[in-house]
Design an enzyme around this catalytic site. Structure first.
Site, PDB file in Angstrom:
ATOM      1  N   LYS A 159      42.348  21.458  44.364  1.00 33.32           N
ATOM      2  CA  LYS A 159      42.199  21.294  43.093  1.00 33.32           C
ATOM      3  C   LYS A 159      43.046  22.544  42.288  1.00 33.32           C
ATOM      4  O   LYS A 159      42.727  23.576  42.437  1.00 33.32           O
ATOM      5  CB  LYS A 159      40.551  21.621  42.745  1.00 33.32           C
ATOM      6  CG  LYS A 159      40.465  21.143  41.049  1.00 33.32           C
ATOM      7  CD  LYS A 159      39.398  21.955  40.578  1.00 33.32           C
ATOM      8  CE  LYS A 159      39.578  23.380  40.094  1.00 33.32           C
ATOM      9  NZ  LYS A 159      40.705  23.353  38.965  1.00 33.32           N
ATOM     10  N   GLU A 234      40.637  34.687  47.984  1.00 34.04           N
ATOM     11  CA  GLU A 234      41.841  35.615  47.693  1.00 34.04           C
ATOM     12  C   GLU A 234      41.467  36.048  46.209  1.00 34.04           C
ATOM     13  O   GLU A 234      41.583  35.186  45.211  1.00 34.04           O
ATOM     14  CB  GLU A 234      43.187  34.995  47.807  1.00 34.04           C
ATOM     15  CG  GLU A 234      43.501  34.574  49.217  1.00 34.04           C
ATOM     16  CD  GLU A 234      43.792  35.789  50.216  1.00 34.04           C
ATOM     17  OE1 GLU A 234      43.768  37.014  49.672  1.00 34.04           O
ATOM     18  OE2 GLU A 234      43.941  35.499  51.192  1.00 34.04           O
ATOM     19  N   CYS A 268      48.258  38.752  41.288  1.00 35.61           N
ATOM     20  CA  CYS A 268      46.972  39.884  41.869  1.00 35.61           C
ATOM     21  C   CYS A 268      47.722  40.853  42.607  1.00 35.61           C
ATOM     22  O   CYS A 268      46.704  41.916  42.807  1.00 35.61           O
ATOM     23  CB  CYS A 268      46.357  38.731  42.872  1.00 35.61           C
ATOM     24  SG  CYS A 268      47.270  37.970  44.000  1.00 35.61           S
ATOM     25  N   GLU A 360      41.515  44.678  36.102  1.00 39.91           N
ATOM     26  CA  GLU A 360      42.653  43.774  36.321  1.00 39.91           C
ATOM     27  C   GLU A 360      42.956  43.318  35.042  1.00 39.91           C
ATOM     28  O   GLU A 360      42.437  42.333  34.432  1.00 39.91           O
ATOM     29  CB  GLU A 360      42.387  42.773  37.320  1.00 39.91           C
ATOM     30  CG  GLU A 360      43.621  41.848  37.573  1.00 39.91           C
ATOM     31  CD  GLU A 360      43.445  40.927  38.711  1.00 39.91           C
ATOM     32  OE1 GLU A 360      42.510  40.306  38.445  1.00 39.91           O
ATOM     33  OE2 GLU A 360      44.185  40.709  39.555  1.00 39.91           O
TER      34      GLU A 360
END
Ligand code: NAD
Length: 458
Positions: A159, A234, A268, A360
């Site tokens: 997906k 992750e 990331c 983040e």
């Protein structure tokens, strides 16, 4: 609630905000059909001779290689990646497939000494794997889960993110053209809360490989618990770039910008906390400013461009929201007009506990923070809920090793910023993730170990 989800998603070019495609969303019922078909295809795939499976994966790799330019152009248009990066990304999928293909015939169990017989282990495929990918690296991250899962004898339902389904859909076509069995690798575009959730909830999906936000990763882990479904996660990061006073400061400053600006900071592993030893702080900033200001930001299809736009209007708004009202900052350039543009930005007076220094941002924004000594550097580096990556700049080998061992993160680099190679393990400590992808053990993560004892005394 699900009825409110859109039945299709518009794909926009982030550099211009123009619509380039509309893709139908996969419903829950369609996910169910896909799982059943995948399960059937998987049984045939697992039973096929290993050398044949390896050969087909290599043919898939060759098909990707032959379409590198087309895939890269699509990545530029749907994700705003620079053309140089996009070519590398298509090549990464090719390399992942070839690397995984090399493992098919080497995926062996063990023979363990026991009394009264023979004990052997089998590494058996899990079955149907759901790979849920984010928009920031649509092709490589799709490949990280898909290639080893297929190589270990599984079927894959991928997906892609709502904003970036096009390269994934093309990869599925190329797999079929290369001769992979029908339904073995299917791409199911759609909303996370519908299509993604249907994969998570489906009892026929044995494992979810999720890359994305820590928030959604936690939800997926919690939901998977009810079926004891395997997960690899992750998630996010807030990685340090630690510069000691004894480092090659010129090199450290020259490379620091792209260590957080690559992919417009939507990475990331972005080194967004630049920690600099106080003795070298002023000199480092003198060197850093021109390096940030000279980064070429613009049309991602232009070969000279180093940084493109953010993925969407929503992401731009999110990044803008992190900017302190009054900040001392080094700022680079960005185009104005259509598209989702934000300039390279380094904030030099952000408090260490402020949101821009701890959360983040997922945009082209870093902070610089001073530290006193090695212990202080390690303390600052670890003062985060994340633990994905980090860089250490020093000429002292002993310090490089001490700090590498002391920083709680999965992927560290010394005097460089490289983090992700298909041949080495990748994943996060703490809330950056669970499990590892890539590297020599990547196929094993898609197997169950079965132990069989055969008596020799009967
Ligand atoms: P996201 O978590 O919103 O979405 C990621 C994927 O999950 C998308 O395909 C989305 O449709 C799907 N999804 C969303 N809600 C879902 C649900 N309830 N059930 C199942 N699937 C669902 O993240 P994003 O905005 O697409 O990506 C950005 C984030 O990803 C950042 O936080 C970044 O750090 C992280 N990321 C991590 C890594 C890594 O390897 N650690 C790599 C890339 C991105």
């Amino acid at each position: 609630m699900h009825d409110l989800e859109p039945t299709e998603h518009h794909v926009l070019n982030p550099a211009t905000a123009e619509r380039i495609a509309t893709v139908a969303a996969t419903t829950r019922d369609e996910v169910d059909v896909a799982v059943r078909r995948a399960a059937k295809a998987q049984r045939g795939w697992a039973a096929a001779p290993p050398a044949d499976r390896a050969r087909l994966l290599r043919r898939f790799a060759s098909a990707v290689d032959a379409h590198t330019e087309e895939l890269a152009a699509t990545e530029v248009r749907e994700a705003g990646h620079t053309i140089g990066n996009a070519r590398w990304e298509a090549g990464n999928v090719r390399d992942l497939l070839n690397y995984a293909a090399g493992g098919v015939e080497r995926l062996s169990g063990r023979q363990i000494p026991v009394a009264g017989g023979i004990d052997i282990t089998f590494l058996e495929p899990l079955g149907v794997i759901g790979v849920i990918a984010p928009w920031n690296f649509p092709m490589p991250i799709a490949g990280w889960g898909t290639a080893p899962a297929l190589a270990a004898g599984n079927a894959v339902l991928l997906k892609p993110a709502e904003t970036t389904p096009l390269t994934a859909l093309r990869l599925a076509e190329l797999a079929l053209e290369a001769g992979l069995p029908e339904h073995l690798f299917q791409v199911l575009p759609g909303a996370g809360a519908v299509t993604g959730d249907a994969l998570v909830e489906h009892s026929g999906v044995a494992k979810i490989v999720f890359t994305g936000s820590t928030r959604v990763g936690k939800q997926i882990m919690a939901k998977s618990a009810s079926l004891v479904k395997r997960v690899t996660l992750e998630l996010g990061g807030k990685s340090p770039n630690i510069v000691f006073a004894d480092a090659d400061l010129e090199q450290a400053a020259a490379t620091a910008p792209m260590a957080f600006l690559d992919n417009a900071g939507q990475d990331c592993c972005a080194r967004t906390r630049i920690l600099v030893q106080r003795a070298a702080y002023d000199r480092f900033l003198e060197l850093l400013a021109p390096a940030v200001e000279s980064v070429v930001v613009g049309d991602p299809a232009d070969e000279r461009t180093e940084m493109g736009p953010l993925i969407s209007a929503a992401q731009l708004k999110r990044v803008e929201g992190y900017m302190p009202t009054e900040a001392t900052a080094i700022r680079g350039n960005a185009p104005s007009g259509g598209g989702f543009w934000f300039p390279p930005t380094v904030i030099t007076d952000a408090p260490a506990d402020s949101p821009v220094a701890t959360e983040e941002v997922f945009g082209p924004v870093a902070v610089v923070l001073p530290f006193d000594d090695e212990a202080d550097a390690v303390r600052l580096a670890n003062a985060t809920e994340y633990g994905l990556a980090g860089s250490i700049w020093t000429r002292d080998v002993g310090r490089a090793l001490r700090v590498s061992r002391a920083v709680a993160a999965g992927n560290l680099s010394v005097n460089s910023h490289s983090a992700v190679r298909y041949g080495t393990p990748f994943g996060g400590y703490k809330q950056s993730g669970l499990g590892r992808e890539l590297g020599p053990d990547s196929l094993v993560a898609f197997t169950e170990t079965k132990n069989v004892f055969i008596s020799t005394e009967a």
